[in-house]
Design a protein around this motif. Structure first.
Motif, mmCIF file in Angstrom:
data_model
loop_
_atom_site.group_PDB
_atom_site.id
_atom_site.type_symbol
_atom_site.label_atom_id
_atom_site.label_comp_id
_atom_site.label_asym_id
_atom_site.label_seq_id
_atom_site.Cartn_x
_atom_site.Cartn_y
_atom_site.Cartn_z
ATOM 1 N N CYS A 1 -67.896 26.347 5.471
ATOM 2 C CA CYS A 1 -66.423 26.742 5.299
ATOM 3 C C CYS A 1 -66.338 26.358 3.851
ATOM 4 O O CYS A 1 -67.072 25.578 3.102
ATOM 5 C CB CYS A 1 -65.431 25.467 5.883
ATOM 6 N N ALA A 2 -65.102 26.948 3.210
ATOM 7 C CA ALA A 2 -64.812 26.883 1.769
ATOM 8 C C ALA A 2 -64.221 25.326 1.692
ATOM 9 O O ALA A 2 -63.413 24.892 2.511
ATOM 10 C CB ALA A 2 -64.053 27.923 1.568
ATOM 11 N N VAL A 3 -64.549 24.579 0.466
ATOM 12 C CA VAL A 3 -64.177 23.558 0.325
ATOM 13 C C VAL A 3 -62.937 23.633 -0.865
ATOM 14 O O VAL A 3 -63.169 24.316 -1.848
ATOM 15 C CB VAL A 3 -64.934 22.442 -0.116
ATOM 16 N N ALA A 4 -61.768 23.264 -0.554
ATOM 17 C CA ALA A 4 -60.645 23.499 -1.538
ATOM 18 C C ALA A 4 -60.619 22.328 -2.663
ATOM 19 O O ALA A 4 -61.248 21.240 -2.635
ATOM 20 C CB ALA A 4 -59.206 23.155 -0.795
ATOM 21 N N ALA A 5 -60.291 22.724 -3.850
ATOM 22 C CA ALA A 5 -60.174 21.813 -5.060
ATOM 23 C C ALA A 5 -59.300 21.984 -6.159
ATOM 24 O O ALA A 5 -58.933 23.238 -6.114
ATOM 25 C CB ALA A 5 -61.714 21.778 -5.541
ATOM 26 N N VAL A 6 -58.939 20.911 -6.798
ATOM 27 C CA VAL A 6 -58.111 21.168 -7.958
ATOM 28 C C VAL A 6 -58.801 20.638 -9.291
ATOM 29 O O VAL A 6 -59.439 19.342 -9.175
ATOM 30 C CB VAL A 6 -56.630 20.478 -7.850
ATOM 31 N N TYR A 7 -59.108 21.019 -10.140
ATOM 32 C CA TYR A 7 -59.410 20.719 -11.544
ATOM 33 C C TYR A 7 -58.601 20.697 -12.746
ATOM 34 O O TYR A 7 -57.512 21.291 -12.444
ATOM 35 C CB TYR A 7 -60.748 21.587 -11.860
ATOM 36 N N GLY B 1 -60.376 32.035 -4.100
ATOM 37 C CA GLY B 1 -60.481 31.045 -2.960
ATOM 38 C C GLY B 1 -59.487 29.898 -3.404
ATOM 39 O O GLY B 1 -58.657 30.041 -4.233
ATOM 40 N N PRO B 2 -59.771 28.875 -2.629
ATOM 41 C CA PRO B 2 -58.530 27.942 -2.541
ATOM 42 C C PRO B 2 -58.995 26.802 -3.738
ATOM 43 O O PRO B 2 -59.121 25.660 -3.458
ATOM 44 C CB PRO B 2 -58.859 27.061 -1.180
ATOM 45 N N THR B 3 -58.843 27.095 -4.894
ATOM 46 C CA THR B 3 -59.097 26.241 -6.147
ATOM 47 C C THR B 3 -57.998 26.533 -7.064
ATOM 48 O O THR B 3 -57.693 27.649 -7.207
ATOM 49 C CB THR B 3 -60.487 26.488 -6.782
ATOM 50 N N GLY B 4 -57.262 25.678 -7.664
ATOM 51 C CA GLY B 4 -56.781 25.686 -8.888
ATOM 52 C C GLY B 4 -57.107 24.904 -10.015
ATOM 53 O O GLY B 4 -57.832 23.718 -9.930
ATOM 54 N N LEU B 5 -56.813 25.233 -11.448
ATOM 55 C CA LEU B 5 -57.085 24.565 -12.532
ATOM 56 C C LEU B 5 -55.600 23.998 -13.172
ATOM 57 O O LEU B 5 -54.999 25.164 -13.598
ATOM 58 C CB LEU B 5 -57.822 25.594 -13.487
ATOM 59 N N LEU B 6 -55.598 22.826 -13.410
ATOM 60 C CA LEU B 6 -54.264 22.010 -13.817
ATOM 61 C C LEU B 6 -54.646 22.340 -15.578
ATOM 62 O O LEU B 6 -55.708 21.660 -15.866
ATOM 63 C CB LEU B 6 -54.341 20.993 -13.425
ATOM 64 N N VAL C 1 -59.778 16.908 -10.367
ATOM 65 C CA VAL C 1 -58.671 16.146 -9.852
ATOM 66 C C VAL C 1 -58.817 15.601 -8.423
ATOM 67 O O VAL C 1 -58.329 14.509 -8.010
ATOM 68 C CB VAL C 1 -57.425 16.844 -10.169
ATOM 69 N N GLY C 2 -59.077 16.553 -7.532
ATOM 70 C CA GLY C 2 -59.543 16.028 -5.988
ATOM 71 C C GLY C 2 -60.012 17.472 -5.517
ATOM 72 O O GLY C 2 -60.012 18.458 -5.719
ATOM 73 N N GLU C 3 -60.442 16.990 -4.173
ATOM 74 C CA GLU C 3 -61.266 18.003 -3.203
ATOM 75 C C GLU C 3 -60.952 17.709 -2.007
ATOM 76 O O GLU C 3 -60.711 16.677 -1.456
ATOM 77 C CB GLU C 3 -62.664 17.885 -3.419
ATOM 78 N N GLY C 4 -61.015 18.931 -1.030
ATOM 79 C CA GLY C 4 -60.622 18.890 0.325
ATOM 80 C C GLY C 4 -61.962 18.662 1.035
ATOM 81 O O GLY C 4 -62.846 18.151 0.529
ATOM 82 N N ALA C 5 -61.882 18.290 2.296
ATOM 83 C CA ALA C 5 -62.716 17.986 3.249
ATOM 84 C C ALA C 5 -63.965 18.981 3.198
ATOM 85 O O ALA C 5 -63.733 20.135 3.277
ATOM 86 C CB ALA C 5 -62.429 17.767 4.616
#
Length: 488
Positions: A331-337, A356-361, A322-326
């Protein structure tokens, strides 16, 4: 290179812990509470050296660590106050009527020396001087603490504060033992020590389950209170999501990336019902996650595990980004799937925790499919309903199922952030914890390390203070079926 305490030294520390336990059993609840306040004073007095050391070892920001130190001091004080008023003594007196009925009295005692394992993500509040140590001592149990290899210098500073508090109070150092080492062998030797009567652990499922199994296989099995992870589902129901599309997207992303996603209450799973709002909501999620910069994780091991778990999630059939951080070096890269509920139900990998900073929709066709997903989920620390009251009325089955699946059920807000209060339950059905009846946060954490003992027909002078006729501690007791603080 990390220092490891030898097996021989662990045996000696374990043996010494018995003397510490016996000391805590001899002193009164009032004295035990005063000892805990003395330790809190020493932690509170630690200067910037503690904060800077923890910052260097964990990469956690100074502001976060300053707040966590204050929380840690508050834990010791609030647990001490709870112990002092006697609510965990659970004193019960049945005097009997005539010769045919016995005089029976019951109260709780500490279970024995407790092994506490430090956590990586809370170097103060869930580590050396954290809630597990405070609640064990509050229960009248000595502690043998196993240092976490991710922040050894921080742990040692905290240990010195505890020992200083013990010394100033006049308590023996055997109340608190300290073990070093990152190997599984060190932990196994500690848990197998015959003096140890319980274990407290916060960390991964693999680590917690391994310790649980060791405890269960001992000649004398012991309880292992393990908090082992959770994906903390959030159910965004239609009316609420339609009225709060952008705001909720920002709120969710803020929570899932808080502390670089390194909280056991991180909301890693977000469930919605597909409707005309969904496309806009996904755009808002993408925009919000795109604003999140890269950040360092606690240590290289966690960062490596996060990268691998995130890649594994992204590679599953039907999973779409869905989207991803910088992106930023080291560094850890944030994301939503996102994934359909159908694919989610077919693939157990999708319900695994990504620490870590990842979410699943998870996109559900209707309420029935959302219920199916909920039923398939294992036990959780938390579940959250982003909903209006009318949403709940229309989805009562979801609410009913959720109550059986988690330890804390939220209406609105986000699960990150755990208040240290009596009513907090930080625990949940397996596999989130090994025993859903107990919390590891709040004064009720003391209950884990207690066992009841009944005294039948004993002369008053030999009874524990909690059970004596004159009630010298002035605690509330149940006497012949009535709650009272009066002497009897």
């Amino acid at each position: 290179m990390h220092i490891e305490t030898s097996s021989e030294h662990i045996q000696a520390i374990g043996n010494d812990s018995l003397a510490g336990y016996q000391y805590l059993q001899r002193i009164s609840l009032t004295e035990r509470a005063a000892l805990m306040h003395a330790i809190a004073d020493e932690i509170d007095a630690l200067d910037d050296e503690l904060i800077q050391t923890a910052h260097e070892e964990s990469a956690l920001p100074v502001v976060r660590l300053t707040g966590e130190k204050a929380r840690t001091v508050n834990q010791w004080r609030s647990y001490a106050n709870a112990v002092k008023i006697g609510i965990y003594a659970e004193a019960r007196i049945d005097n009997g009527a005539g010769a045919a009925k016995a005089d029976i009295r019951k109260c709780n005692k500490g279970i024995g020396p407790v092994a506490v394992f430090g956590a990586s993500n809370f170097p103060f509040a869930f580590s050396t001087a954290g809630g597990d140590t405070a609640s064990a001592i509050g229960a009248g149990c000595s502690v043998v603490f196993k240092e976490h290899p991710g922040h050894p210098k921080t742990s040692q500073l905290m240990a010195k504060a505890i020992v200083s508090g013990l010394t100033k109070f006049g308590a023996p150092e055997a109340v608190f033992g300290y073990v070093q080492g990152g190997s599984h062998a060190v932990g196994e030797v500690l848990v197998k020590h015959p003096a140890i009567k319980a274990v407290a652990f916060t960390g991964s499922f693999q680590g917690g389950k391994a310790l649980y199994d060791i405890g269960a296989r001992r000649e004398e099995p012991i309880p292992v209170f393990a908090e082992m992870g959770s994906i903390n589902p959030v159910f965004a129901l239609p009316a609420y999501l339609k009225a709060n599309t952008a705001e909720f997207a920002a709120q969710y992303v803020s929570s899932v990336t808080l502390g670089v996603g390194q909280f056991c209450t991180n909301p890693g799973l977000l469930l919605v019902i597909k409707d005309e709002t969904l496309a806009d909501f996904k755009q808002e999620l993408s925009a919000a996650i795109g604003q999140v910069g890269g950040a360092k994780m606690l240590h290289d091991g966690i960062a490596k595990n996060y990268t691998e778990a995130k890649s594994k999630l992204a590679d599953q059939i039907g999973v779409i980004r869905v989207g991803e951080g910088a992106a930023q070096e080291n560094c850890a890269v944030a994301a939503v799937y996102s994934v359909s509920a159908g694919k989610f139900l077919e693939n157990d990998v999708l319900s695994e925790e990504v620490f870590g900073p990842t979410g699943l929709l998870v996109e559900c066709e209707d309420a029935a499919e959302m219920e199916a997903v909920l039923k398939a989920l294992p036990g959780q620390l938390t579940m959250t309903f982003a909903a209006t009251e009318d949403d709940i009325r229309q989805h009562i089955p979801l609410f009913d199922i959720a109550q059986e699946k988690c330890g804390r059920l939220l209406f609105g807000g986000m699960p990150t952030g755990v208040e240290v209060v009596y009513a907090m339950h930080h625990g949940g059905p397996f596999p989130s914890t090994s025993d859903s009846r107990f919390t590891s946060v709040g004064p009720d954490a003391v209950k884990r390390f207690l066992r009841p003992v009944s005294y039948q027909n004993w002369p008053n002078e030999f009874l524990p203070l909690e059970l004596r006729d004159e009630n010298p501690l002035q605690i509330e007791r149940v006497v012949d079926n009535h709650c009272t603080t009066e002497a009897h």
